[in-house]
Design a protein around this motif. Structure first.
Motif, PDB file in Angstrom:
ATOM      1  N   ARG A  49       0.833  -1.203   0.000  1.00 45.12           N
ATOM      2  CA  ARG A  49       0.000   0.000   0.000  1.00 45.12           C
ATOM      3  C   ARG A  49       0.865   1.250   0.000  1.00 45.12           C
ATOM      4  NH1 ARG A  49      -5.172  -1.633   1.245  1.00 45.12           N
ATOM      5  NH2 ARG A  49      -5.309  -3.752   2.029  1.00 45.12           N
ATOM      6  N   LYS A  52      -1.278   6.617   1.400  1.00 40.01           N
ATOM      7  CA  LYS A  52      -2.707   6.847   1.598  1.00 40.01           C
ATOM      8  C   LYS A  52      -3.450   5.570   1.961  1.00 40.01           C
ATOM      9  CE  LYS A  52      -2.662  10.443  -1.903  1.00 40.01           C
ATOM     10  NZ  LYS A  52      -3.114  10.793  -3.260  1.00 40.01           N
ATOM     11  N   GLU A  54      -3.770   3.021  -0.159  1.00 40.52           N
ATOM     12  CA  GLU A  54      -4.308   2.403  -1.368  1.00 40.52           C
ATOM     13  C   GLU A  54      -3.352   1.321  -1.868  1.00 40.52           C
ATOM     14  OE1 GLU A  54      -5.239   5.357  -4.291  1.00 40.52           O
ATOM     15  OE2 GLU A  54      -6.340   6.587  -2.846  1.00 40.52           O
TER      16      GLU A  54
END
Length: 196
Positions: A49, A52, A54
């Protein structure tokens, strides 16, 4: 006679139902629970990830990097390249002219000087077409290109590659390897830290 058939088939149906519940539901749930408890990162796909939160990739699957600022992975024969839904090798044998032509073209594209030896893993695909690792030799081979593109000294990149090199499990299981996605993420993190 009908009662005999029903009484004969009843144990078969009961055992089928019992084993379906045991092996089809209880066993998979138990393994999932153990995996989530003991190995959550691996059980969830080794997802990487960004800051953030994501998902940017998986530590288990190669991604295509083509820019000069990045280390490149092995070529992929999976679909149209690095397609996890089409994981497979090319099935081209050593006598295949198509393989010889592709490797020759890849050597010419990767080699900075004609006749320079190129690490095999930079011009040959893995069996899955999605191997996320390259050899340390393949990473060191790419340092001059990446250093020039980033404007960094080669010694800095050598240190980063050395730090990113994964060693054999227990010192003898497997080979030294470098995860290309993690290495490129490290480069981007260091670029972000040194930016004004």
């Amino acid at each position: 006679m009908g009662k005999d058939i029903v009484s004969a088939l009843r144990p078969a149906f009961v055992l089928t139902l019992l084993f379906a519940l045991l092996l089809g539901i209880a066993y998979p749930l138990a393994l999932t629970g153990v995996g989530q408890l003991l190995f959550p990162w691996q059980a969830n796909g080794s997802l990487i990830r960004d800051a953030k939160g994501e998902v940017v990739g998986s530590g288990l699957l190669a991604q295509g990097f083509s820019g000069a600022r990045y280390f490149h992975p092995r070529p992929s024969a999976a679909g149209k390249g690095y397609d996890a839904l089409a994981s497979a090798g090319s099935n081209l044998g050593p006598a295949s002219q198509a393989l010889a032509d592709r490797v020759k073209a890849d050597v010419a594209a990767v080699s900075p000087a004609p006749g320079q030896s190129v690490p095999a893993d930079l011009v040959t695909a893995s069996a899955s077409g999605l191997d996320p690792h390259i050899s340390p030799e393949a990473a060191f081979f790419q340092i001059p290109r990446v250093a020039k593109a980033r404007g960094w000294p080669e010694a800095r990149l050598r240190a980063i590659v050395g730090h990113a090199t994964e060693h054999p499990l227990l010192g003898f299981l497997g080979e030294e390897r470098v995860n290309v996605l993690l290495l490129n993420r490290q480069l981007d993190a260091e670029s972000a830290q040194s930016a004004p």
